[in-house]
Write a protein that holds these residues in place. Structure first.
Motif, PDB file in Angstrom:
ATOM      1  N   SER A  23       8.575  58.335  65.620  1.00 57.76           N
ATOM      2  CA  SER A  23       9.581  59.125  66.335  1.00 57.76           C
ATOM      3  C   SER A  23       9.608  60.547  65.811  1.00 57.76           C
ATOM      4  CB  SER A  23      10.962  58.480  66.200  1.00 57.76           C
ATOM      5  OG  SER A  23      11.325  58.394  64.845  1.00 57.76           O
ATOM      6  N   ILE A  24      10.216  61.402  66.622  1.00 61.50           N
ATOM      7  CA  ILE A  24      10.348  62.811  66.271  1.00 61.50           C
ATOM      8  C   ILE A  24      11.536  63.373  67.035  1.00 61.50           C
ATOM      9  CG2 ILE A  24       8.845  63.638  68.128  1.00 61.50           C
ATOM     10  CD1 ILE A  24       7.775  65.767  66.181  1.00 61.50           C
ATOM     11  N   ASN A  25      12.182  64.369  66.460  1.00 65.99           N
ATOM     12  CA  ASN A  25      13.143  65.179  67.199  1.00 65.99           C
ATOM     13  C   ASN A  25      12.360  66.381  67.703  1.00 65.99           C
ATOM     14  OD1 ASN A  25      15.298  63.497  66.726  1.00 65.99           O
ATOM     15  ND2 ASN A  25      15.987  64.603  64.921  1.00 65.99           N
ATOM     16  N   VAL A  26      12.301  66.547  69.015  1.00 67.16           N
ATOM     17  CA  VAL A  26      11.474  67.587  69.625  1.00 67.16           C
ATOM     18  C   VAL A  26      11.879  68.949  69.050  1.00 67.16           C
ATOM     19  CG1 VAL A  26      10.833  68.652  71.815  1.00 67.16           C
ATOM     20  CG2 VAL A  26      11.228  66.205  71.700  1.00 67.16           C
ATOM     21  N   PRO A  27      10.921  69.726  68.535  1.00 71.52           N
ATOM     22  CA  PRO A  27      11.273  70.989  67.877  1.00 71.52           C
ATOM     23  C   PRO A  27      11.711  72.112  68.813  1.00 71.52           C
ATOM     24  CG  PRO A  27       8.903  70.607  67.793  1.00 71.52           C
ATOM     25  CD  PRO A  27       9.514  69.385  68.388  1.00 71.52           C
ATOM     26  N   ARG A  28      11.375  72.024  70.115  1.00 69.09           N
ATOM     27  CA  ARG A  28      11.775  73.070  71.063  1.00 69.09           C
ATOM     28  C   ARG A  28      11.836  72.477  72.465  1.00 69.09           C
ATOM     29  NH1 ARG A  28       7.604  74.610  74.326  1.00 69.09           N
ATOM     30  NH2 ARG A  28       5.501  74.278  73.573  1.00 69.09           N
ATOM     31  N   ASP A  29      12.434  73.195  73.393  1.00 71.95           N
ATOM     32  CA  ASP A  29      12.459  72.752  74.784  1.00 71.95           C
ATOM     33  C   ASP A  29      11.032  72.606  75.290  1.00 71.95           C
ATOM     34  OD1 ASP A  29      15.245  74.888  75.794  1.00 71.95           O
ATOM     35  OD2 ASP A  29      15.210  73.031  74.667  1.00 71.95           O
ATOM     36  N   CYS A  30      10.762  71.526  76.001  1.00 75.62           N
ATOM     37  CA  CYS A  30       9.432  71.314  76.561  1.00 75.62           C
ATOM     38  C   CYS A  30       9.513  70.254  77.646  1.00 75.62           C
ATOM     39  CB  CYS A  30       8.431  70.907  75.483  1.00 75.62           C
ATOM     40  SG  CYS A  30       8.773  69.326  74.703  1.00 75.62           S
ATOM     41  N   ILE A  31       8.395  69.994  78.266  1.00 74.47           N
ATOM     42  CA  ILE A  31       8.292  68.915  79.239  1.00 74.47           C
ATOM     43  C   ILE A  31       7.208  67.984  78.736  1.00 74.47           C
ATOM     44  CG2 ILE A  31       7.688  68.306  81.606  1.00 74.47           C
ATOM     45  CD1 ILE A  31       8.836  71.049  82.397  1.00 74.47           C
ATOM     46  N   ILE A  32       7.588  66.727  78.478  1.00 74.98           N
ATOM     47  CA  ILE A  32       6.577  65.783  78.004  1.00 74.98           C
ATOM     48  C   ILE A  32       5.797  65.277  79.206  1.00 74.98           C
ATOM     49  CG2 ILE A  32       7.776  65.169  75.892  1.00 74.98           C
ATOM     50  CD1 ILE A  32       8.652  62.568  77.255  1.00 74.98           C
ATOM     51  N   TYR A  70      -2.429  53.727  63.917  1.00 78.32           N
ATOM     52  CA  TYR A  70      -2.418  54.362  65.235  1.00 78.32           C
ATOM     53  C   TYR A  70      -1.885  55.781  65.112  1.00 78.32           C
ATOM     54  CZ  TYR A  70      -2.711  49.463  66.438  1.00 78.32           C
ATOM     55  OH  TYR A  70      -3.100  48.155  66.505  1.00 78.32           O
ATOM     56  N   ALA A  71      -2.369  56.669  65.967  1.00 78.39           N
ATOM     57  CA  ALA A  71      -1.849  58.037  66.074  1.00 78.39           C
ATOM     58  C   ALA A  71      -1.242  58.187  67.450  1.00 78.39           C
ATOM     59  CB  ALA A  71      -2.974  59.049  65.861  1.00 78.39           C
ATOM     60  N   VAL A  72      -0.091  58.859  67.524  1.00 81.59           N
ATOM     61  CA  VAL A  72       0.671  58.960  68.772  1.00 81.59           C
ATOM     62  C   VAL A  72       1.010  60.419  69.037  1.00 81.59           C
ATOM     63  CG1 VAL A  72       2.737  58.192  69.995  1.00 81.59           C
ATOM     64  CG2 VAL A  72       1.656  56.678  68.320  1.00 81.59           C
ATOM     65  N   ALA A  73       0.844  60.853  70.307  1.00 84.68           N
ATOM     66  CA  ALA A  73       1.179  62.224  70.692  1.00 84.68           C
ATOM     67  C   ALA A  73       1.508  62.255  72.183  1.00 84.68           C
ATOM     68  CB  ALA A  73       0.025  63.165  70.392  1.00 84.68           C
ATOM     69  N   PHE A  74       2.186  63.302  72.613  1.00 86.01           N
ATOM     70  CA  PHE A  74       2.412  63.596  74.033  1.00 86.01           C
ATOM     71  C   PHE A  74       1.764  64.927  74.351  1.00 86.01           C
ATOM     72  CE2 PHE A  74       6.040  60.693  73.647  1.00 86.01           C
ATOM     73  CZ  PHE A  74       6.021  60.043  74.871  1.00 86.01           C
ATOM     74  N   THR A  75       1.190  65.064  75.544  1.00 85.74           N
ATOM     75  CA  THR A  75       0.837  66.401  76.034  1.00 85.74           C
ATOM     76  C   THR A  75       2.135  67.014  76.522  1.00 85.74           C
ATOM     77  OG1 THR A  75       0.314  65.607  78.259  1.00 85.74           O
ATOM     78  CG2 THR A  75      -1.519  65.750  76.692  1.00 85.74           C
ATOM     79  N   ILE A  76       2.286  68.337  76.359  1.00 88.17           N
ATOM     80  CA  ILE A  76       3.535  68.998  76.727  1.00 88.17           C
ATOM     81  C   ILE A  76       3.263  70.328  77.413  1.00 88.17           C
ATOM     82  CG2 ILE A  76       4.878  67.948  74.864  1.00 88.17           C
ATOM     83  CD1 ILE A  76       4.646  70.644  73.354  1.00 88.17           C
ATOM     84  N   ASP A  77       4.253  70.809  78.120  1.00 92.02           N
ATOM     85  CA  ASP A  77       4.300  72.169  78.653  1.00 92.02           C
ATOM     86  C   ASP A  77       5.553  72.810  78.124  1.00 92.02           C
ATOM     87  OD1 ASP A  77       2.020  72.419  80.220  1.00 92.02           O
ATOM     88  OD2 ASP A  77       2.967  71.454  81.931  1.00 92.02           O
TER      89      ASP A  77
END
Length: 170
Positions: free
Chosen positions: A82-91, A163-170
């Motif tokens: 888990s993570i707290n998103v560091p800035r506004d984004c769109i996952i 395992y490694a986990v990530a989201f692509t973001i804008d």
């Protein structure tokens, strides 16, 4: 000068509100400006109000939100990153890599600010494998900075895996 954003795709090529000289457009979300996004344009959540300066920082250029690797997950066990998103984004797309090189996992939970984005009990790892990025579902969920995101993975192999986990973001 080449234009970016929705005005570049319109038939007349005319300027749209907030477009000045081909700079990226932005919208306000929660009182903060975010860069142009097709999803936000479709939902019409706010009018274009500002442009992002040419000298925007590295945060605005990030395209991957890493939730990090798991510790070794024992056979049939689960792990949550888990993570707290560091800035506004769109996952956008969820990427999960079995660092042993297989698809030996299930995704059993995807939550954004406590809201589940996975119905049912689990989804196969192949669906979120980074190799298959063009065939993956896109979440297209706007999130504000500080929003908690978590992904739970179940190991389906007979041995411990990482395992490694990530989201692509804008």
């Amino acid at each position: 000068m080449m234009r970016s954003g929705p005005g570049a795709l319109s038939a007349g090529g005319g300027a749209r509100p907030g477009d000045a000289g081909g700079n990226l457009l932005s919208r306000l979300i929660g009182g903060r400006a975010v860069r142009y996004n097709r999803f936000l344009d479709k939902i019409g959540s706010a009018p274009f109000v500002a442009k992002i300066p040419q000298d925007f920082g590295a945060d605005e250029e990030n395209v991957i939100l890493g939730l990090g690797p798991t510790a070794v997950v024992a056979a049939a066990a689960t792990a949550t990153v888990s993570i707290n998103v560091p800035r506004d984004c769109i996952i956008r797309k969820l990427l999960v890599a079995d660092l042993a090189g297989g698809n030996n996992f299930l995704v059993t939970a995807i939550t954004v600010e406590g809201k589940s984005y996975l119905l049912g009990s689990s989804a196969p790892g192949q669906l979120f494998n980074a190799v298959n990025i063009n065939a993956q579902p896109s979440f297209d969920v706007p999130v504000a900075g500080g929003t908690p995101i978590s992904v739970t993975i179940q190991n389906t192999s007979a041995a411990g895996q990482t395992y490694a986990v990530a989201f692509t973001i804008d």
